[in-house]
Scaffold this motif. Sequence first.
Motif, PDB file in Angstrom:
ATOM      1  N   LEU A 182       0.825  -1.203   0.000  1.00  0.00           N
ATOM      2  CA  LEU A 182       0.000   0.000   0.000  1.00  0.00           C
ATOM      3  C   LEU A 182       0.863   1.259   0.000  1.00  0.00           C
ATOM      4  O   LEU A 182       0.596   2.216  -0.741  1.00  0.00           O
ATOM      5  N   GLY A 183       1.880   1.268   0.845  1.00  0.00           N
ATOM      6  CA  GLY A 183       2.749   2.439   0.913  1.00  0.00           C
ATOM      7  C   GLY A 183       3.390   2.748  -0.421  1.00  0.00           C
ATOM      8  O   GLY A 183       3.409   3.909  -0.871  1.00  0.00           O
ATOM      9  N   LYS A 184       3.914   1.730  -1.073  1.00  0.00           N
ATOM     10  CA  LYS A 184       4.571   1.912  -2.374  1.00  0.00           C
ATOM     11  C   LYS A 184       3.596   2.468  -3.406  1.00  0.00           C
ATOM     12  O   LYS A 184       3.923   3.416  -4.144  1.00  0.00           O
ATOM     13  N   GLU A 185       2.414   1.884  -3.495  1.00  0.00           N
ATOM     14  CA  GLU A 185       1.427   2.313  -4.489  1.00  0.00           C
ATOM     15  C   GLU A 185       0.873   3.695  -4.175  1.00  0.00           C
ATOM     16  O   GLU A 185       0.627   4.506  -5.087  1.00  0.00           O
ATOM     17  N   ILE A 186       0.668   3.992  -2.896  1.00  0.00           N
ATOM     18  CA  ILE A 186       0.164   5.308  -2.504  1.00  0.00           C
ATOM     19  C   ILE A 186       1.169   6.396  -2.867  1.00  0.00           C
ATOM     20  O   ILE A 186       0.791   7.460  -3.373  1.00  0.00           O
ATOM     21  N   VAL A 187       2.454   6.139  -2.630  1.00  0.00           N
ATOM     22  CA  VAL A 187       3.480   7.105  -3.007  1.00  0.00           C
ATOM     23  C   VAL A 187       3.455   7.338  -4.514  1.00  0.00           C
ATOM     24  O   VAL A 187       3.552   8.486  -4.987  1.00  0.00           O
TER      25      VAL A 187
END
Length: 308
Positions: A178-183
């Motif tokens: 999630l963190g990677k995609e949100i960034v």
Amino acid sequence: MIINTGQRTDIPAFYPKWLANRFKEGEVCVRNPFNEERVSRYKLSPDTVDVVGFCSKNPAPFFEYMDVIKDYGQYWFVTITPYGKDIEPGVPDKHKILEDFKALSNMVGIDSIGWRYDPILVNDRYTVDYHLRAFEQMTEALDGYTKTVVISFIDLYEKVKRNFPEVSSVSRQDKHFLGKEIVKIATAHGMVVKPCGEGEFLSEYGADCRGCMTIETYEKAIGAKLIVPNKKPARKECACYISGDIGAYDSCGHLCRYCYANNDIEAVKRNMKLHDPDSPFLIGGYREGDIIHDVEMKSYIDNQLSLF
């Protein structure tokens, strides 16, 4: 001096007239939540209060009073999540809040407002894919209205466990994905992702892990350098500068199930009934035996150095 309004409750949403009255009268009293006879009294003036920090899920009720604080530096965090009434029973329609966010951004300027998409929780309804779809839609809507989006994953405080027993922690795998995609999504819309109390692990994907409500945040909002006293963070994972919160616990009518600031619904109901918009206290008033401490108020602005 920095005054915060939103670590304990949502003042703009539920107590806007009271807040306006405090600035008009130039005084606010805050009862110590851990020792209730001790009261901190703040004198409010643009000469000594450099920034007022706001955290709200519904800033619109305060819009009619914005002129009252026009001489104060401001920074607003507005929380907009994808959850329904099952998680956030008292939060208004999210489409309206998105529009209110834009209106507020136009009032205070893009450097004085940030979006909070937190806390992130994952379950059968609010799946990883659901979050990514919702985040992309919201990011598109807020493109050009903020440069910052703060994220965090749900923390299972004791209050949270009690009020939301079926919730569980987000897995390490989901946090990274999630963190990677949100960034990636945020970057495409001109926003920097700032994780709140999550350590450094998202920095490898391009997140700014130095904190969300930091001195640098305030400085950009007011265009001036601040020289502030050293303060310990609220928790070891937190890099935010928390100072002079004027709210009260157990007083937020949003009743979000993940909330760390509300202990129980009945206490919230009792406290909201005790609110008087003309009182110097958010809840109740002076009591016999109160020990009043007049907080030393002084500006933190370095007049020798301007950022611009």
